[in-house]
Scaffold this active site. Structure first.
Site, mmCIF file in Angstrom:
data_model
loop_
_atom_site.group_PDB
_atom_site.id
_atom_site.type_symbol
_atom_site.label_atom_id
_atom_site.label_comp_id
_atom_site.label_asym_id
_atom_site.label_seq_id
_atom_site.Cartn_x
_atom_site.Cartn_y
_atom_site.Cartn_z
ATOM 1 N N TYR A 1 -29.256 -63.778 -0.352
ATOM 2 C CA TYR A 1 -28.545 -63.086 -1.254
ATOM 3 C C TYR A 1 -27.520 -63.951 -2.250
ATOM 4 O O TYR A 1 -27.639 -63.635 -3.474
ATOM 5 C CB TYR A 1 -27.612 -62.041 -0.472
ATOM 6 C CG TYR A 1 -26.821 -60.932 -1.204
ATOM 7 C CD1 TYR A 1 -27.608 -59.787 -1.629
ATOM 8 C CD2 TYR A 1 -25.545 -61.163 -1.579
ATOM 9 C CE1 TYR A 1 -26.688 -58.724 -2.330
ATOM 10 C CE2 TYR A 1 -24.938 -60.119 -2.492
ATOM 11 C CZ TYR A 1 -25.623 -59.062 -2.682
ATOM 12 O OH TYR A 1 -24.895 -58.188 -3.594
ATOM 13 N N LYS B 1 -27.841 -64.070 -6.347
ATOM 14 C CA LYS B 1 -26.672 -63.692 -7.256
ATOM 15 C C LYS B 1 -26.007 -64.709 -8.054
ATOM 16 O O LYS B 1 -25.594 -64.594 -9.241
ATOM 17 C CB LYS B 1 -25.688 -62.712 -6.209
ATOM 18 C CG LYS B 1 -25.780 -61.684 -5.639
ATOM 19 C CD LYS B 1 -26.399 -60.694 -6.906
ATOM 20 C CE LYS B 1 -26.939 -59.168 -6.250
ATOM 21 N NZ LYS B 1 -27.153 -58.120 -7.084
#
Length: 259
Positions: free
Chosen positions: A162, A166
């Protein structure tokens, strides 16, 4: 110019991915409340339709479009449907995302890595590409807002996929911004901290969540509406000279991580 005029989105057409719940719904509501016609995109058709009806009951113009953001054909069909309903999309909010299973880096499988990056990075880039192509073809200026995260600036354990996705969204935002600026297409990002949504409310309201809250300088999680200001700035003429920026909205969390 008065603030109401600078932030007005009257006559604009917006498309919000991941609009069936959480931050996506709040983004769509903020855009609609300020005059934009909004195309709501997500996989959960029934929830989308209910939200569309809610917005229209409040006087907004909205259309519900079922689509999986990882499907290129569905992406093109979604833009086609939005254009058929309202005209060229000139505000794109790349909000759809998935959370990573809480695994240490050495435990992340190829399948989990691809699942996270396909939604949280690949789809963001592809939808920005498609939106920009259509704005340019129509001779329209516009704004693309990608949703990043504070974890793109400071990693915590169990979030490798993740956090990498990002962080890459921040870089993709800058890369797109410098190439599209001359065409009048601005590309920016918002990096939220922890916001309570239906996906994470159980965890954030647990003992572990309360411990996390104590590490946020403002002493609370993000609340409904806390991202509206950043979104409206980037989507409207109030931010017409802003491109390639990432606005962090996190109650000071990134500062704490860096400290």
């Amino acid at each position: 110019m008065k603030a109401a005029d600078m932030f007005s989105l009257a006559g604009r057409v917006a498309l919000v991915t991941g609009a069936s719940s959480g931050l996506g719904q709040q983004f769509a509501r903020a855009l609609a409340d300020n005059g934009a016609s909004v195309a709501l995109v997500a996989r959960r058709a029934e929830r989308l339709e209910a939200f569309r009806a809610e917005l229209e009951a409040a006087g907004a113009r909205a259309v519900a479009i079922e689509a999986d953001v990882t499907d290129p054909a569905a992406m093109k069909a979604a833009f086609d449907a939005a254009e058929k309903a309202f005209g060229t999309v000139t505000i794109l909010v790349n909000n759809a995302g998935v959370a990573q299973k809480p695994l240490r880096a050495v435990e992340v499988s190829v399948e989990e890595w691809r699942r996270v990056l396909s939604v949280d990075l690949d789809a963001v880039f592809y939808w920005a590409q498609e939106g920009a192509r259509r704005m340019i073809a129509a001779g329209q200026q516009g704004s693309i807002v990608n949703i990043a995260s504070v974890l793109g600036f400071g990693v915590s354990k169990g979030t490798a996929a993740y956090a990498v996705a990002k962080a890459a969204v921040v870089q993709a935002t800058q890369a797109l911004a410098i190439e599209l600026a001359f065409k009048g297409v601005r590309v920016n990002a918002i990096a939220p901290g922890w916001f309570v949504t239906e996906i994470n409310d159980t965890y954030l309201n647990s003992e572990a969540g309360h411990a996390m809250k104590r590490d946020i300088p403002m002493g609370r999680f993000g609340e409904k509406g806390d991202l509206d200001g950043a979104l409206l700035l980037l989507a409207s003429d109030a931010g017409r000279y802003i491109t390639g920026a990432t606005i962090v909205v996190d109650g000071g969390q990134v500062v704490q991580l860096k400290g």
